[in-house]
Design an enzyme around this catalytic site. Structure first.
Site, short mmCIF file in Angstrom:
data_model
loop_
_atom_site.label_atom_id
_atom_site.label_comp_id
_atom_site.label_asym_id
_atom_site.label_seq_id
_atom_site.Cartn_x
_atom_site.Cartn_y
_atom_site.Cartn_z
N ASN A 1 0.54 -1.34 0.11
CA ASN A 1 0.10 -0.03 -0.10
C ASN A 1 0.80 1.35 -0.09
OD1 ASN A 1 -2.70 -1.51 0.15
ND2 ASN A 1 -1.97 -2.10 2.26
N TYR A 2 2.03 1.39 0.60
CA TYR A 2 2.76 2.60 0.65
C TYR A 2 4.02 2.49 -0.37
CZ TYR A 2 -0.23 3.47 4.57
OH TYR A 2 -1.43 3.69 5.33
N LEU A 3 4.57 1.48 -0.80
CA LEU A 3 5.79 1.49 -1.49
C LEU A 3 5.44 1.45 -2.82
CD1 LEU A 3 7.76 -0.94 0.67
CD2 LEU A 3 7.79 1.61 0.82
#
Length: 482
Positions: free
Chosen positions: A439-441
């Site tokens: 979700n964030y990378l």
């Protein structure tokens, strides 16, 4: 199956109930399924595939797309994440009368089960969900969505990371602006500047306002209360320390002690003056006002983008610092997981130590012991082969020495790989790497790293994840920079 009113009168405490029989039934059922012959398992798989084929796809803009969760959850007990106050409540069965169907006007509307009807059928092409209902525990909406590998989801993913990449170009300007705002005459501006500093430096979530008593008492940066922080002019040999202790998303405790800059420390003291523990720390600030301010600084910018940006930039910097091109694949993977771990720590992605941890560590240790035994035997065999060659000095004995040398090297390599796995497992036991990875990378950072250092992408992403990030695998070459 639910208790009747009569049973509820009889059973006053569940502690006195013996659920061993029910537990045994499900354990036995599970074991029986595992023990089925290959043909039976194949038959079950075919039945599952048939259901998937019928209900697991939809047509979107003329393309056949896979649906993510096309089955509703059966009734059961609500677990929730972390220490959720509604844990143990009964999740009711979802009936057709609870479900809103969303499809095109000209499409074949699904037929509800006999004797039932849908709550509503609508044709809304501005949303991406195909069906929705309200669950009974928190009264939140649940949706049937497209699979993460679908074109629409991939485009949204790509856009998300592109916004975070755009932030890279303006982040220095934003940082110098909020630093200047620490001295503003307006209390509202000061509070916004300090909150933004925390969102940027500590990757805190902004925190959205919730209805009183609606869910667990979880907070984010904008909804922090005075009781959630403690100030120490000096602590652990460092000046201007702030201790955070609050329940974040999913009731996961956020506990951290960090040194902050002197103006931030002074401002926090000021914000806490004449307030009770239950009062808001940033009483002049809301998530909405913070996000509209950020939107003015850069189109598409919100507090969440900082989290994506800081996570991705941390991964890229850590990979540069930790990767040794000379290492073997196992050591490179350890470096990758360490870089990913730095991100998970930044984002506070914790997990409880898995129940199987000790067992799997023991199994690994047994493999290491066996490999050490093999190593000793291989060293002894090589010694004997060398002695034999010294005596005979012929081609055959020389070849035997080379063969034993190669075997020894192979065993050493395998042993090193096992030792790396132990280190990785141990460092990983209380950190959840999956959340940040999915979700964030920006997946292009990982793809570029794999291509640059000769690491198979399958070692980083499993089949489902490779489908989700197909756009990144096609798009990124080894020189990609976030």
């Amino acid at each position: 199956m639910e208790m009747t009113e009569k049973e509820q009168e009889i059973i006053q405490s569940l502690d006195k109930c013996d659920f061993k029989e029910i537990h045994k039934y499900f354990v036995d059922k599970n074991e029986a399924r595992k023990a089925l012959p290959k043909e039976e398992k194949q038959k079950l798989k075919e039945e599952t595939d048939k259901i998937q084929e019928e209900y697991g796809y939809c047509i979107l803009d003329g393309h056949r797309e896979k649906i993510g969760n096309f089955k509703t959850e059966p009734p059961g007990l609500f677990r929730g994440r972390g220490n959720h106050p509604k844990m143990g409540m009964l999740k009711k069965r979802i009936m057709p009368e609870d479900v809103i169907i969303n499809c095109s006007k000209d499409s074949q509307i699904p037929v509800p089960p006999e004797g039932h009807k849908w709550k509503e059928v609508r044709c809304d092409n501005t949303v991406t969900w195909l069906a929705s209902w309200t669950e009974n525990i928190q009264n939140s909406l649940k949706y049937i969505m497209l699979n993460p590998s679908s074109k629409l989801k991939g485009e949204k993913d790509w856009q998300k990371y592109e916004v975070a990449r755009r932030l890279k170009g303006v982040v220095d300007k934003i940082r110098s602006q909020y630093r200047g705002d620490w001295k503003s005459r307006e209390m509202k501006t000061r509070q916004r500047a300090v909150a933004l500093y925390f969102i940027d430096k500590l990757a805190l979530r902004a925190g959205n306002e919730k209805e009183e008593g609606e869910t667990a008492d979880t907070v984010g940066c904008c909804s922090l209360r005075v009781e959630h922080i403690k100030l120490y002019p000096e602590l652990d040999g460092q000046e201007h320390m702030v201790e955070f202790d609050f329940l974040g998303k999913d009731s996961i405790r956020y506990y951290n002690k960090v040194p902050v800059e002197k103006p931030v420390f002074k401002n926090l003291k000021l914000f806490m003056q004449n307030k009770d523990p239950g009062d808001d720390l940033f009483d002049r600030l809301s998530t909405g006002s913070l996000n509209s301010y950020l939107q003015d600084l850069m189109p598409g910018l919100s507090a969440k983008v900082f989290r994506t940006y800081n996570a991705s930039i941390t991964l890229q910097e850590q990979l540069k610092a930790l990767t040794n091109p000379e290492d073997n694949v196992a050591a490179k993977l350890l470096a990758y997981n360490r870089a990913n771990r730095a991100v998970a720590v930044l984002c506070n992605h914790q997990r409880a130590t898995p129940k199987t941890f000790e067992k799997s560590m023991q199994a690994l240790q047994a493999k290491i012991d066996a490999k050490n035994q093999q190593l000793e035997e291989a060293q002894a065999e090589l010694k004997r082969a060398k002695a034999d060659h010294k005596a005979k000095k012929d081609v055959k004995s020389k070849e035997a020495v080379e063969k034993k040398k190669k075997l020894l090297e192979k065993i050493k390599e395998q042993l090193e790989k096992l030792n790396v796995q132990v280190t990785d497992k141990e460092e990983n036991k209380q950190i959840a790497l999956g959340t940040s990875k999915l979700n964030y990378l920006d997946p292009r950072i990982s793809v570029a790293w794999c291509k640059k250092f000769g690491v198979p992408i399958e070692k980083i992403y499993n089949k489902t994840q490779r489908e989700k990030f197909a756009w990144a695998i096609d798009m990124a070459d080894e020189d990609f920079e976030f």
